[in-house]
Design a protein around this motif. Structure first.
Motif, PDB file in Angstrom:
ATOM      1  N   GLY A 669       0.472  -1.019   0.104  1.00 20.99           N
ATOM      2  CA  GLY A 669       0.161   0.169  -0.475  1.00 20.99           C
ATOM      3  C   GLY A 669       0.891   1.857  -0.090  1.00 20.99           C
ATOM      4  N   LEU A 670       0.027   2.418   0.232  1.00 19.97           N
ATOM      5  CA  LEU A 670       1.155   3.989   0.398  1.00 19.97           C
ATOM      6  C   LEU A 670       1.889   3.928   1.626  1.00 19.97           C
ATOM      7  N   LYS A 671       2.499   4.910   1.105  1.00 19.41           N
ATOM      8  CA  LYS A 671       3.343   4.618   2.606  1.00 19.41           C
ATOM      9  C   LYS A 671       3.373   5.606   2.793  1.00 19.41           C
ATOM     10  N   SER A 672       3.066   5.571   4.873  1.00 20.40           N
ATOM     11  CA  SER A 672       2.985   7.009   5.724  1.00 20.40           C
ATOM     12  C   SER A 672       3.346   7.728   5.913  1.00 20.40           C
ATOM     13  N   ALA A 673       2.897   8.880   6.727  1.00 25.89           N
ATOM     14  CA  ALA A 673       3.815   9.962   6.063  1.00 25.89           C
ATOM     15  C   ALA A 673       5.329   9.907   7.249  1.00 25.89           C
TER      16      ALA A 673
END
Length: 1413
Positions: A669-673
């Motif tokens: 999935g997407l990377k975290s901040a």
């Protein structure tokens, strides 16, 4: 703007099908829904085109010949009719074409659905499931007289039944023809309301029901009427609503595009269907398309459309530049909703065998007035020869001719193009060259204008990671990168593999990576991607399920490809978690915090993504970044499964940032901040470190439960407990909730204020003190979710399982129910089993006991915090155990046990009936310890509705004797029933089966539909009757008694269907075996009726029923023998059950009381009556059911009169008996020849002895020599004439008499001469008998008779040839003995009144002796 409508079945499908049936048919329905919205305009265009194409020139009359005016008029009339007929045919052809097109589309839809169903791997529909609306009803606002369609999609197993309601009242289309139309196709249920009126404004609901539950979806329909325009409203107008911005719409994605594969030069369409609320044609949703996180703009290479329930991106001319991760992002009122999938574009067929693929990503840099620097990315070479260089071509904008810029191939992926004209625009393309030939040209670059840019340095600008622009001098670019490091492949889905690798040690302006794959056992490599991939994690799609592969990676820069990496270990392509289901990637983790640090490593933790994507998160990947350099590096190559990681090889005193990616079976999935900068320094405090991973459960209006995990850094001693602090949101004043540290890692917080938000932190405690507080929790509002329900403990009514159940108030497609005991996840535990159905999850105890006591909780993931808990106590468990035992040992209740019946054709049916059966019932028949299955000779079946289970044996023989058993299993309920069919019971069944088998054969020809039976008519005639069937005119019918044929007066008529044989005057003589035979050329049938025994008694009872009802009252009749009581009736026979009674005492027939009767009456005679016989007499006639009684009172004057009459008749009878008479011996006529002797001798009788006198011609004859008269012994009288002469001819007579009377007998004597003809005899006329009063002095007076009169018997009848006529001089009484009844019924005698005297025969009656013949 009108868009071209393409039926979905004509669209090119290049992606793999990885979805279940519900997913597929929902996609099709939404596509069809979108197509219908634009079908109206399209249909009108098609109709106009069809009409124009079918138009024909007007017909004109050919001038073949001259016609008269009348012929011309007739011809024109016919022509006009023909023209009209052609127009009708044209319209019909147009209609048929439209209908055919619709039918073709419908067939294509069905075929597509069938194909998709055939590709399913795992069928989940068999799991029982209560109804659930996948797509709910949505509200509509329409104008009056316009149609509206409500539709919904519902799932469940068994398939739910959907009923529609308007304002709670069921909708019945047949009662309102043309108003409503209800459809149900492919799981989509719709209600169409045609020509809406204002009264149709209401709340409509769809109720889906199956045996597991009910679900309801409701929507409001508002019908508006335009002001001032009541009848002229246009159907295509849309009601004016409040202006809505696209970001205010509710959008739900349905059918999402999947991983796709294309080829250079072809086209592809990425389509995502959706449900938009409200769905307004003039306000479509706001949709954006991205490729590799770069926003795409509409162009001739990327056509975008949104509306009609779908958003699509069409790439009409694919190139490898189009390969990448495509994302559709749609703005909604709740933010954005998006979906991503990868598009692979492979090389087209090369221009020459072995030629390389086309380069890609051609761009121009360092734009100047006379030249530009063109750069590109090299193609992947797998099995082709190495690339030796590139040719760069240019073309002025607007021209069609390409000009090659370099004479010799350039070996690096950049080339300065000179000779440009200032102000002119150019396009560039590149071709790769190897030893086999030249590749296809790349896609042309964007338009570049040659302008003077003095401020631009001669630099190369290479974009790394899509974010930072790195400026590199020319002299720094030397050589290709080194090979990538270790390659690791892990399982992902049924057709994809997750590949990750270590980056090269020397990047050297890295552009990306090429991944190659090879099937194990093959030497041929194939490219997995056709455009350099910038990251070192990649999902390889399009693999063959079950096949094993190895992978390798090459790095790419301007100078070309690096050496290949080492091959990965072989990996089999299998799903990681599930089969046949599409999953989304998880959202980004968050809440990164430090748990421990020792100066060279740091331990960090984070919170799991809020959305898991539909499958379990099985991997986390950590990136780190030195806060000074801002260069991100990957920490782990292998996936981490826990939400905690220790990062090694750090520099003490340096600040680091971290970011996390989560992965599931759909990918990463997407990377975290990025986290806050964290300093790497050694922790040395004695107190424990912070607890982490704070979470909440069971949030209610006044309470909640907080949970956490133990600290990683424990300090100088072990952790002994925890303190929990709470503060209101936006407040720094924390309150410690527990004064005493709790040893467990959860705490129930009470006393909260509903609607208030709070934050929490946890501090660990050890012997050295209280440690660092944890990271603050997310703010939590003390408010229960709408519709929140608690855990319910119960016992399954069907299985008896003890369970805890929670019905979630909300749920998403990816939600999971996570159960815990004492707030520790249960996981795979043999003591419990967890199941989920729709919104309900159940925790079932496999073998519950005291070990299962405790507090159970459940959390529903991917929701707004749905959770609940329940404490299972010992008392509650014991109560449920008792109920469970009662349920787990059920039996199937039976209405009727196993029984049998014999059917026609001789089939035998064994059957039993249960009170109730479920559709899943199973059973088996066992005969003599062997299971019987349905097959030839026997058929086994059951009916759930009636509860009947049966087995039919077609050929029932002696081999079927034995014991039969049926064993039934219905769920957990069991039962069995047996039938012992042996001995006499079996013989009876076998006999009946054989009889029915013969009956079936018998009925194929003429046969008796009813066998012989008897009836009794009103005149007491017994009728043997039968009914026949299947007869024809030629069918013969015969009656037999004891094998002797009976021929009735009226021949039987078989065509009437019934035949009868009358038996009049029925009596015991009619007993016997009667037989009726029916026959023709088709066969013969026989009916036998045995009139004896009980049958005979039944017939007599039938006669008695009619005769008793017709019986007259008793009448008295006096006779010489006594007093007789008579009862007249329609018919009497001595077989009738009659009882005579005197003073209620039964009378038996005797010499004193004689009982008898005739055909017309029954009588009882009192012989020689006396005073003792006075009294009440009765006769009882019984028919077996009813007793008919008739009475007579023989006393008083009635008896006196009867007795006197009896004495008179007795005296007359005595006189008649003792009078003189000729007993016999005399002929009537005598013919004798002369000279012969004549002797007339007879026997006489009388008491006293009578006197005898002979007469000739009425003159007394005296005894002489010629004529001798003799009387011997008072018995024999004779007259002898010696040597008769003609003079002796004449009439002779004899007179015999005494004091009681006498008899006179005449004889005619004829004498003829010898030789004469014998004369005809002439009988003399009989003379009247001399009455008894003739003065004949008796010898002695007759004393009064007191002695019993002898019973009169039938007179002895002498030989008829010798009997003379009997004079009627003396009255002769009737004999009391009845004569046998003649075959012809005699008329009923009139019943005399009681005052009538005894029927004494008149004195002039003739003697009962029959006359001689």
């Amino acid at each position: 703007m009108a868009s071209k409508v393409i039926p979905w079945y004509k669209k090119k499908h290049v992606s793999q099908v990885k979805t279940d049936y519900a997913y597929q048919h929902t996609r099709h329905v939404v596509q069809q829904h979108a197509e219908r919205k634009s079908s109206s305009k399209f249909a009108s265009q098609v109709q106009a085109q069809a009409t124009e194409a079918m138009a024909e020139p007007a017909y004109t009359i050919p001038a073949f010949r001259q016609r008269t005016a009348e012929e011309t008029e007739e011809y024109q009339r016919v022509t006009t009719n023909v023209g009209k007929g052609l127009a009708v045919i044209q319209e019909e052809l147009h209609r048929m074409r439209i209908a055919t097109k619709a039918q073709v589309e419908s067939i294509a839809i069905k075929n597509e659905v069938r194909d998709l169903m055939a590709k399913k791997v795992a069928v989940l529909d068999d799991i029982p499931k209560m109804p659930d609306f996948l797509v709910a009803l949505r509200p509509h606002t329409v104008w009056e007289k316009t149609p509206v369609k409500l539709f919904c999609t519902v799932e469940g197993h068994p398939r739910p039944i959907v009923k529609w309601y308007k304002g709670g009242v069921p909708i019945d289309p047949p009662n309102t023809p043309g108003k409503y139309k209800i459809e149900s196709k492919y799981g989509v249920h719709s209600l169409i309301i045609s020509r809406c009126v204002v009264s149709d404004t209401a709340e409509y609901s769809a109720v889906a029901t199956n045996q597991h539950g009910t679900a309801t979806s409701k929507a409001k329909v508002t019908v508006k009427r335009p002001s001032g325009v009541a009848e002229s409203c246009q159907l295509d107008l849309v009601p004016h609503l409040t202006e809505i911005h696209p970001s205010k719409l509710e959008v739900t994605l349905l059918d999402k595009f999947r991983v796709s594969f294309g080829v250079e030069g072809s086209s592809i369409k990425l389509l995502c269907t959706m449900v938009v609320v409200p769905d307004l044609p003039n306000v479509p949703p706001l949709a954006q398309w991205y490729r590799d996180d770069k926003l795409l703009k509409p162009s001739k290479l990327a056509e975008m459309s949104v509306g009609g329930g779908a958003a699509s991106l069409t790439l009409p001319h694919l190139a490898k530049d189009d390969e990448g991760l495509y994302t559709l992002r749609i703005f909604t009122k709740d933010g954005t909703t998006e979906h991503s999938a990868y598009l692979f574009v492979s090389d087209a067929a090369p221009s020459a065998a072995g030629a390389p693929g086309a380069p890609m990503s051609v761009k121009a840099y360092d734009i100047n007035s006379d030249y530009v620097l063109v750069a590109w990315k090299p193609p992947n070479t797998v099995n082709e020869a190495a690339i030796t260089g590139y040719f760069v071509d240019r073309r002025e904008s607007g021209a069609d001719t390409w000009v090659q810029c370099n004479d010799a191939p350039v070996k690096v992926c950049k080339y300065p193009v000179h000779g440009l004209s200032m102000g002119h625009s150019y396009h560039f393309r590149v071709r790769a060259v190897n030893s086999a030939g030249i590749s296809r040209p790349s896609r042309a670059s964007d338009k570049v204008m040659a302008i003077d840019a003095a401020e631009n340095e001669r630099l190369q600008v290479i974009k790394i990671e899509g974010k930072y622009d790195i400026v590199i001098k020319d002299d720094e670019l030397e050589g290709t990168p080194s090979a990538p490091g270790q390659v690791v492949a892990t399982r992902n889905t049924k057709s994809s593999v997750f590949v990750q690798w270590e980056p090269p040690k020397h990047l050297k302006s890295l552009m990306g990576y090429y991944i190659d794959g090879r099937a194990v056992g093959s030497k041929e490599w194939f490219p997995c991607n056709h455009k350099p991939f910038r990251h070192n994690r990649f999902v390889v799609h399009g693999l063959i399920p079950g096949e094993s592969y190895v992978f390798r990676v090459q790095a790419v820069n301007l100078f070309g490809l690096s050496d290949e990496s080492q091959e990965s270990s072989p990996i089999a392509v299998e799903p990681a978690l599930g089969k046949g289901v599409d999953y989304a990637t998880p959202s980004a983790p968050y809440g990164i915090t430090i748990l421990s640090s020792d100066g060279s490593s740091m331990t960090v933790a984070w919170k799991s993504p809020k959305h898991c994507g539909g499958s379990k998160i099985n991997a986390y990947y950590i990136d780190k970044c030195d806060a000074d350099t801002l260069v991100w590096k990957e920490v782990n190559v292998s996936a981490i499964t826990e939400r905690i990681c220790t990062v090694d090889n750090l520099t003490e005193g340096t600040f680091y940032e971290f970011r996390i990616q989560a992965g599931n079976m759909a990918g990463v999935g997407l990377k975290s901040a990025p986290s806050e900068p964290m300093k790497c320094e050694a922790w040395t405090m004695e107190e424990p470190g912070p607890a982490y991973d704070l979470s909440f459960s069971e949030v209610r209006g006044d309470s909640l439960v907080i949970l956490w995990k133990a600290p990683v850094y424990t300090g100088a001693s072990a952790v002994t407990g925890y303190l929990v602090d709470m503060a209101k949101k936006s407040s720094s004043e924390f309150v410690t909730l527990n004064q005493e540290a709790v040893s467990h890692r959860y705490l129930q917080v009470t006393g909260l204020k509903e609607g208030e938000s709070y934050v929490f932190r946890v501090r660990a405690v050890n012997a050295n003190g209280v440690g660092k507080p944890s990271q603050l929790s997310e703010p939590v509002c003390a408010k229960a979710l709408p519709g929140t329900k608690e855990i319910v403990a119960g016992v399954d009514e069907e299985t008896g399982d003890i369970f805890l159940s929670l019905e979630a108030c909300e749920i998403s497609e990816t939600s999971k129910f996570v159960w815990s005991k004492n707030y520790k996840p249960i996981g795979d535990c043999p003591r419990v089993a967890m199941t989920t159905k729709g919104r309900t999850s159940r925790l079932t105890f496999t073998n519950p006991d005291k070990e299962d006591l405790g507090r159970y909780s459940v959390v529903v993931t991917d929701t707004e915090g749905v959770s609940a808990s329940h404490t299972l106590t010992e008392d509650a468990l014991n109560t449920m155990l008792e109920l469970s035992y009662a349920i787990r040992h059920p039996v199937v209740p039976l209405k009727h046990g196993l029984n049998y019946e014999v059917l026609e054709k001789g089939h035998v049916r064994f059957w039993l009936q249960a009170v109730k059966l479920s559709p899943s019932v199973s059973y088996r028949f066992i005969a003599n310890d062997k299971e019987v299955t349905s097959g030839e000779g026997q058929k086994i079946s059951h009916d759930v509705a009636s509860g009947v289970i049966q087995m039919t044996v077609e050929h029932f023989t002696r081999a079927n004797e034995g014991t039969y058993t049926v064993q039934i299993n219905d769920g957990k309920a069991k039962t069995q029933s047996s039938l012992v069919l042996v001995g006499d019971v079996f013989k009876a069944a076998l006999k009946e089966a054989e009889f029915q088998r013969k009956e079936h054969i018998r009925k194929q020809g003429p046969h008796f539909s009813e066998y012989l039976y008897f009836t009794v008519t009103e005149d007491c005639t017994v009728m043997l009757a039968c009914k026949v069937a299947n007869v024809k005119k030629e069918t013969a019918f015969h009656w037999y008694k004891e094998d002797d044929e009976i021929v009735p007066e009226a021949p039987p008529n078989v065509m009437s269907g019934a035949c009868a044989l009358p038996l009049p005057m029925f009596s015991r003589k009619d007993q016997g075996v009667y037989k009726a035979v029916l026959s023709d050329d088709r066969g013969k049938d026989t009916s036998v009726f045995d009139i004896s025994g009980q049958v005979f008694d039944d017939i007599i009872n039938g006669i008695a029923r009619i005769a008793g009802a017709s019986a007259s009252d008793l009448v008295m009749q006096c006779t010489p023998e006594g007093i007789r009581l008579q009862c007249y009736m329609s018919y009497y026979t001595e077989e009738l059950k009659t009882v005579w009674k005197h003073k209620e005492s039964k009378i038996a027939s005797s010499e004193k009381m004689r009982i008898g009767g005739t055909a017309e009456m029954a009588w009882m005679q009192i012989c020689d009556p006396s005073d003792k016989e006075k009294g009440h007499y009765s006769i009882e006639i019984s028919d077996g059911v009813t007793t008919h009684t008739r009475t007579f009172d023989l006393s008083g004057q009635a008896y006196t009169d009867a007795y006197e009459e009896y004495l008179r008749l007795k005296a007359a009878a005595f006189a008649e008996k003792n009078r003189g008479r000729v007993v016999g011996g005399l002929p009537d006529v005598v013919t004798i020849m002369e000279e012969k002797s004549l002797s007339l001798t007879c026997t006489v009788w009388g008491e006293p002895t009578p006197e005898v006198t002979w007469f000739k011609n009425e003159q007394e004859v005296s005894s002489t020599e010629h004529t001798k008269v003799m009387f011997d012994g008072g018995k024999f009288a004779s007259l002898v004439i010696n040597k008769v002469t003609p003079e002796d001819s004449g009439k002779y007579s004899i007179n015999v008499r005494n004091k009681y009377g006498g008899e006179f007998v005449e004889i005619t004597v004829s004498v003829y001469k010898h030789g004469e003809k014998i004369p005809e005899p002439k009988l003399g006329q009989p003379r009247a008998a001399v009455p008894a009063s003739t003065p004949v002095p008796p010898k002695s007076p007759a004393p009064p008779s007191k002695t019993p009169t002898p019973t009169p018997s039938k007179p002895q009848t002498p030989l008829q040839s010798m009997r003379s006529p009997t004079p009627a001089s003396t009255p002769v009484p009737k004999s009391p003995t009845p004569t046998p009844k003649s075959p012809t019924p005699t008329p009923k005698s009139p019943t005399p009144s009681r005052s009538v005297k005894s029927p004494t025969p008149p004195r002039f009656m003739k003697s009962p002796t029959p006359p001689r013949k």
